[in-house]
Enzyme design. Sequence first.
Site, PDB file in Angstrom:
ATOM      1  N   LYS A  53       0.842  -1.201   0.000  1.00  0.00           N
ATOM      2  CA  LYS A  53       0.000   0.000   0.000  1.00  0.00           C
ATOM      3  C   LYS A  53       0.877   1.251   0.000  1.00  0.00           C
ATOM      4  O   LYS A  53       0.634   2.199  -0.744  1.00  0.00           O
ATOM      5  CB  LYS A  53      -0.931  -0.012   1.229  1.00  0.00           C
ATOM      6  CG  LYS A  53      -2.044  -1.042   1.100  1.00  0.00           C
ATOM      7  CD  LYS A  53      -2.808  -1.245   2.404  1.00  0.00           C
ATOM      8  CE  LYS A  53      -3.798  -2.402   2.264  1.00  0.00           C
ATOM      9  NZ  LYS A  53      -4.486  -2.723   3.512  1.00  0.00           N
ATOM     10  N   GLN A  97      -4.506  -1.364   9.739  1.00  0.00           N
ATOM     11  CA  GLN A  97      -4.343  -2.687   9.119  1.00  0.00           C
ATOM     12  C   GLN A  97      -4.911  -3.767  10.043  1.00  0.00           C
ATOM     13  O   GLN A  97      -4.539  -3.851  11.214  1.00  0.00           O
ATOM     14  CB  GLN A  97      -2.862  -2.948   8.819  1.00  0.00           C
ATOM     15  CG  GLN A  97      -2.596  -4.248   8.083  1.00  0.00           C
ATOM     16  CD  GLN A  97      -3.215  -4.280   6.688  1.00  0.00           C
ATOM     17  OE1 GLN A  97      -3.147  -3.312   5.932  1.00  0.00           O
ATOM     18  NE2 GLN A  97      -3.840  -5.400   6.341  1.00  0.00           N
ATOM     19  N   ASP A 120     -10.970   3.118   4.318  1.00  0.00           N
ATOM     20  CA  ASP A 120     -11.344   1.701   4.178  1.00  0.00           C
ATOM     21  C   ASP A 120     -12.861   1.537   4.105  1.00  0.00           C
ATOM     22  O   ASP A 120     -13.354   0.455   3.780  1.00  0.00           O
ATOM     23  CB  ASP A 120     -10.801   0.882   5.358  1.00  0.00           C
ATOM     24  CG  ASP A 120      -9.539   0.116   4.993  1.00  0.00           C
ATOM     25  OD1 ASP A 120      -9.307  -0.097   3.786  1.00  0.00           O
ATOM     26  OD2 ASP A 120      -8.797  -0.278   5.914  1.00  0.00           O
TER      27      ASP A 120
END
Length: 291
Positions: A53, A97, A120
């Site tokens: 990422k 994460q 997200d």
Amino acid sequence: MAHVIDGKALAAEVVARAAAEVADMVAKGGTAPGLAVILVGNDPASEVYVGRKIAQCRKAGIRSIEHRLPADTPQEDVLGLIDALNADPQVHGILVQLPLPRHINAALVLDRIDPAKDVDGFHPVNVGRLSTGTSAGGGGLVPCTPLGVMLLLDSVIEDYRGLNVVVIGKSNIVGKPVSMLLLEREATVTVTHIETRDLPDVARKADVIVAAAGAPHLVRGYWVKPGAVVIDVGINRVTDHDGNSRIVGDCATHELDHAKAVTPVPGGVGPMTIACLLSNTVLAAKRAAVA
Ligand code: NAD
């Protein structure tokens, strides 16, 4: 032969578009979008995902701000960091994460993120906007994998109205949100899961199958009607007879010659997920700039 949708190429286009938007923002005197990435502990798979990422962010000119915390970091400290990032105008996106260590309540942590920075798309406010079809107009952010699935589908489908879509898997990060997006496009969506009866029969009626079960080669050739489009979200590590491990999807793609189009694993949904994280970060930064 089924057309193999090139997720890598499509993802490169999305990244290039994000990079162009970043360059434009900077050229107009604005700041480059900033993405804060929080990694708690040192789960090897998470390390790999975070590394990818961050590398893609750099390609697009997005500033990534890494926060690597030890596995025993108290929950309060993670929440405190999120509060600080929420208040920081240089941070436009916040990504935690997953999975988090067991002593940390993931729902509590995700709920703490400012919905406007929740790139997200897991915050309940963003989930609500998705469910009511108000993500775009209402300033919502859509989860990256479902967004990537839709872009892959858009490359082969123009009009979803009335199409029978079978989604395999009902998770909050893939199955449910992708179902919501497809409903918005007026497809007839059947969401299935581990307890669904006669899944092969249900799947055989589908014009589109989105497989997100985490079950290697679950979707066999006889599950798929000729001309169907099959999106394979699954990422499963399997060990061959010779002891070598490799990644396979949820679909027995080698049995799907009669499909209209399929996505490969790797090289399908995976790269799109990261590309959509970048486009969400750019979107969040653009909205913050006009707010
Ligand atoms: P999950 O474990 O949270 O949910 C799996 C869902 O599939 C559940 O609803 C379960 O009922 C259903 N399911 C499991 N086995 C099944 C079976 N045999 N038949 C029918 N339904 C079954 O998983 P998730 O987080 O949604 O992820 C699903 C898969 O997608 C995993 O392989 C994951 O690694 C992968 N994934 C890939 C990406 C990407 O970027 N490519 C992103 C997220 C998840």
